[in-house]
Design an enzyme around this catalytic site. Structure first.
Site, PDB file in Angstrom:
ATOM      1  N   GLU A   1       0.936  -1.192  -0.132  1.00  0.00           N
ATOM      2  CA  GLU A   1       0.098   0.178   0.026  1.00  0.00           C
ATOM      3  C   GLU A   1       0.881   1.109   0.014  1.00  0.00           C
ATOM      4  O   GLU A   1       1.446   1.521   1.171  1.00  0.00           O
ATOM      5  CB  GLU A   1      -0.868   0.113   1.213  1.00  0.00           C
ATOM      6  CG  GLU A   1      -1.687  -1.170   1.385  1.00  0.00           C
ATOM      7  CD  GLU A   1      -3.063  -1.325   0.381  1.00  0.00           C
ATOM      8  OE1 GLU A   1      -3.199  -0.241  -0.225  1.00  0.00           O
ATOM      9  OE2 GLU A   1      -3.508  -2.251   0.150  1.00  0.00           O
ATOM     10  N   CYS A  33      -2.037   9.142   1.804  1.00  0.00           N
ATOM     11  CA  CYS A  33      -1.833   8.819   0.758  1.00  0.00           C
ATOM     12  C   CYS A  33      -2.839   9.117  -0.408  1.00  0.00           C
ATOM     13  O   CYS A  33      -2.662   8.981  -1.575  1.00  0.00           O
ATOM     14  CB  CYS A  33      -1.529   7.246   0.724  1.00  0.00           C
ATOM     15  SG  CYS A  33      -3.092   6.421   1.554  1.00  0.00           S
TER      16      CYS A  33
HETATM   17  P1  NAD Z   1       8.299   4.686   4.874  1.00  0.00           P
HETATM   18  O1  NAD Z   1       8.156   3.708   3.466  1.00  0.00           O
HETATM   19  O2  NAD Z   1       9.445   5.436   5.257  1.00  0.00           O
HETATM   20  O3  NAD Z   1       8.165   3.669   6.336  1.00  0.00           O
HETATM   21  C1  NAD Z   1       6.831   3.002   6.592  1.00  0.00           C
HETATM   22  C2  NAD Z   1       7.171   1.770   7.397  1.00  0.00           C
HETATM   23  O4  NAD Z   1       8.125   0.795   6.659  1.00  0.00           O
HETATM   24  C3  NAD Z   1       7.823   2.075   8.709  1.00  0.00           C
HETATM   25  O5  NAD Z   1       7.563   1.183   9.636  1.00  0.00           O
HETATM   26  C4  NAD Z   1       9.456   1.753   8.475  1.00  0.00           C
HETATM   27  O6  NAD Z   1      10.149   1.604   9.545  1.00  0.00           O
HETATM   28  C5  NAD Z   1       9.224   0.472   7.611  1.00  0.00           C
HETATM   29  N1  NAD Z   1      10.264   0.383   6.473  1.00  0.00           N
HETATM   30  C6  NAD Z   1      11.113   1.263   5.918  1.00  0.00           C
HETATM   31  N2  NAD Z   1      11.891   0.384   4.973  1.00  0.00           N
HETATM   32  C7  NAD Z   1      11.942  -0.839   5.423  1.00  0.00           C
HETATM   33  C8  NAD Z   1      12.543  -1.838   5.149  1.00  0.00           C
HETATM   34  N3  NAD Z   1      13.432  -1.948   3.938  1.00  0.00           N
HETATM   35  N4  NAD Z   1      12.220  -3.149   5.338  1.00  0.00           N
HETATM   36  C9  NAD Z   1      11.115  -3.228   6.403  1.00  0.00           C
HETATM   37  N5  NAD Z   1      10.397  -2.263   6.805  1.00  0.00           N
HETATM   38  C10 NAD Z   1      10.881  -0.959   6.369  1.00  0.00           C
HETATM   39  O7  NAD Z   1       6.908   5.543   4.923  1.00  0.00           O
HETATM   40  P2  NAD Z   1       6.282   6.553   5.978  1.00  0.00           P
HETATM   41  O8  NAD Z   1       7.160   7.702   5.550  1.00  0.00           O
HETATM   42  O9  NAD Z   1       6.398   6.008   7.005  1.00  0.00           O
HETATM   43  O10 NAD Z   1       4.977   6.881   5.264  1.00  0.00           O
HETATM   44  C11 NAD Z   1       4.587   7.639   4.136  1.00  0.00           C
HETATM   45  C12 NAD Z   1       4.617   7.042   3.069  1.00  0.00           C
HETATM   46  O11 NAD Z   1       3.359   5.910   3.214  1.00  0.00           O
HETATM   47  C13 NAD Z   1       3.941   7.913   1.701  1.00  0.00           C
HETATM   48  O12 NAD Z   1       4.453   7.538   0.615  1.00  0.00           O
HETATM   49  C14 NAD Z   1       2.249   7.521   1.832  1.00  0.00           C
HETATM   50  O13 NAD Z   1       1.928   7.716   0.445  1.00  0.00           O
HETATM   51  C15 NAD Z   1       2.518   6.043   2.174  1.00  0.00           C
HETATM   52  N6  NAD Z   1       1.049   5.636   2.554  1.00  0.00           N
HETATM   53  C16 NAD Z   1       0.470   4.664   2.038  1.00  0.00           C
HETATM   54  C17 NAD Z   1      -0.855   4.448   2.039  1.00  0.00           C
HETATM   55  C18 NAD Z   1      -1.754   3.666   1.226  1.00  0.00           C
HETATM   56  O14 NAD Z   1      -2.801   2.952   1.906  1.00  0.00           O
HETATM   57  N7  NAD Z   1      -1.550   3.213  -0.134  1.00  0.00           N
HETATM   58  C19 NAD Z   1      -1.316   4.785   3.455  1.00  0.00           C
HETATM   59  C20 NAD Z   1      -0.687   5.687   4.130  1.00  0.00           C
HETATM   60  C21 NAD Z   1       0.625   6.234   3.940  1.00  0.00           C
END
Ligand code: NAD
Length: 486
Positions: free
Chosen positions: A240, A274
């Site tokens: 997502e 998002c």
């Molecule tokens: P992020 O990708 O930096 O982190 C999200 C989560 O993933 C965190 O818990 C982080 O610790 C973990 N993570 C990061 N890299 C990882 C890896 N290599 N292996 C395992 N875990 C890892 O995102 P963010 O800054 O927390 O969130 C913002 C983003 O999320 C925006 O792009 C937004 O659009 C997206 N988002 C999408 C939805 C959806 O439903 N499509 C909903 C909300 C947010």
């Protein structure tokens, strides 16, 4: 605002209050032993829970629902402190997962029931069913923008499908202790739901423990890393990811309603969502009227510039930007657009002291600007004129994202036609960011794949098995050995 840092001597995460930059608390990162233990426990929980009936699982979820309700004020307060959201937007956090629980309470037994399937190949003796079986421990990795919803909603789907869950919340908004309280208050079977705290490395280390499935909500870059990593073990992933959602307003639309929707769609959660409306396309015949009304209303929004966030400010509409890097990204995109000739019709500046950004409306964007294609994730929206349905479709589809979209028109047929021609996981006609527990949610293109909520939310966390049943006394099949010319 103070930088969040990971202490290398005793690894822990500082959780910062975006309102004032103060450290609220620190969370130790999970150790290797704790992660091993969590998976060992989840696997032993699975041995018991996979034998539960769907009704028994739903009863567990109803207990979670009560625990969420009973803890709602605390959940909202914790989310408020860790994210800097406006007060009015906190209810969404506390109650959204409960709508999903109610939907499954009424529908999961039917969705997950064994289904008799008529066989295509003719047979007098065989019959067939398809069944949905639990798959094992599910890893939920969640982001900071809706920390509670985006941890609990996927967890609800996974548990309804019969699987223990391990949540790895964002390092920026861990809500430490909140999940534990819900687990304790709901009296769940041991280790049905667990939480592991840590950053990206912890998320990655958890994948090495081989969950049965990963549901990841976050950025495209991290989603790709998670998918690559999961491929090492052939773990199914549901991604997502981000969005750059378009809103298309035709000249037969209800302009006043569309103005209000555009405002809410682009500024909800200070644009950190998002499915935020980041691009508006307005038909040339109504462009001037629409813009006059939209700019007037956008200029009236109550932001943290006028109203300092404190307990009784329920009229606050634009809150804080949660993290430093997010604020930097917004500033960078706006500056880049400005330097390349875009017009800033409203806002365009950081709101200092309280870690926020002004509601910003930009026109005259071009394809060499970051803001045209990249997700902004802030209270910033671009507006472009269009003149035909085809042009609107092409504009809507011009980014790599495909999460949500909305179309505004009094011609329902055109609305539905547009919904088909926009490449996205979700689309609304004459409304904005409207979702429902009965409907699957997810993205297309770089916004990810897989669906949760609705029936798909259960099926995606199940092993769908085909079972063919033949008669014990049926004759040998003609195509078995021995092979003969006949
Ligand atoms: P992020 O990708 O930096 O982190 C999200 C989560 O993933 C965190 O818990 C982080 O610790 C973990 N993570 C990061 N890299 C990882 C890896 N290599 N292996 C395992 N875990 C890892 O995102 P963010 O800054 O927390 O969130 C913002 C983003 O999320 C925006 O792009 C937004 O659009 C997206 N988002 C999408 C939805 C959806 O439903 N499509 C909903 C909300 C947010």
């Amino acid at each position: 605002m103070k930088a969040r840092k990971l202490d290398v001597v005793t690894p822990h995460l500082d959780v910062i209050n975006p309102h004032n930059g103060e450290t609220i608390y620190s969370v130790p990162e999970a150790t290797t032993a704790e992660m091993d233990e969590a998976f060992k426990n989840a696997r032993s929980a699975f041995e018991k829970t996979k034998k539960m009936s769907v009704r028994e699982r739903l009863d567990m979820l109803l207990r979670i629902k009560s625990a969420i309700e009973n803890n709602a004020p605390e959940i909202m307060e914790r989310v408020y402190k860790e994210t800097g959201k406006t007060r009015m937007e906190l209810g969404m956090e506390a109650y959204t997962a409960n709508f999903l629980i109610d939907f499954y309470d009424q529908n999961a037994e039917q969705i997950l029931a064994d289904k008799e399937i008529a066989l295509f190949a003719e047979s007098n003796t065989k019959k067939a069913i398809t069944v949905y079986e639990p798959i094992g421990p599910v890893l939920v990795i969640s982001p900071w923008n809706f920390p509670f919803i985006l941890s609990m909603s996927p967890a609800v789907c996974a548990i309804a499908a019969g699987n223990p869950v391990i949540i790895k919340p964002s390092e920026y908004t861990p809500l430490c202790g909140m999940y534990e309280k819900i687990i304790e208050d709901s009296g769940l079977p041991e280790h049905m739901l667990q939480v592991i705290y840590g950053g990206k490395q912890t998320g990655s280390d958890l994948i090495d423990r081989k969950p049965a499935k990963i549901i990841f909500t976050g950025s495209v870059a991290s989603g790709k890393a998670v998918m690559k990593h999961a491929a090492d073990y052939l773990i199914p992933v549901e991604l997502e990811l981000g969005g750059k959602d378009p809103m298309i307003i035709f000249d037969d639309a209800n302009i006043d309603r569309a103005v209000e929707a555009a405002l809410w769609g682009s500024m909800l959660n200070t644009g950190q969502i998002c499915t935020s409306t980041e691009r508006m396309y307005v038909h040339e015949n109504i462009y001037d009227e629409f813009m006059e009304k939209f700019l007037k209303r956008a200029g009236e929004l109550t932001t943290v510039k006028e109203v300092k966030p404190d307990d009784d400010q329920y009229n606050l509409e634009v809150g804080c930007i949660n993290t430093d890097f997010q604020l930097e990204k917004i500033k960078d995109q706006v500056e880049d657009a400005k330097s390349k000739g875009a017009k800033i019709l409203l806002g365009g500046n950081e709101i200092t002291d309280v870690h926020s950004f002004e509601p910003t409306v930009i026109t005259d964007i071009t394809d060499d600007m970051k803001i045209t294609f990249e997700e902004t994730f802030g209270p910033v929206v671009t507006v472009t004129k269009f003149s035909s349905e085809q042009e609107a479709t092409d504009l809507a589809n011009k980014t790599d994202y495909g999460l949500d979209a909305c179309v505004w028109t009094s011609d329902e047929e055109r609305g539905i036609r547009m919904a088909h021609s926009i490449v996205s996981g979700n689309c609304t006609v004459n409304n904005v960011m409207t979702f429902d527990a009965a409907l699957p949610f997810g993205g297309s293109k770089q916004s990810g794949f897989g669906r949760y909520m609705g029936a798909e939310g259960l099926i995606g966390f199940s092993n769908k098995k085909s079972i063919i049943i033949d008669q014990n006394d049926a004759p040998a099949e003609p195509y078995w050995f021995p092979y003969t010319k006949e």
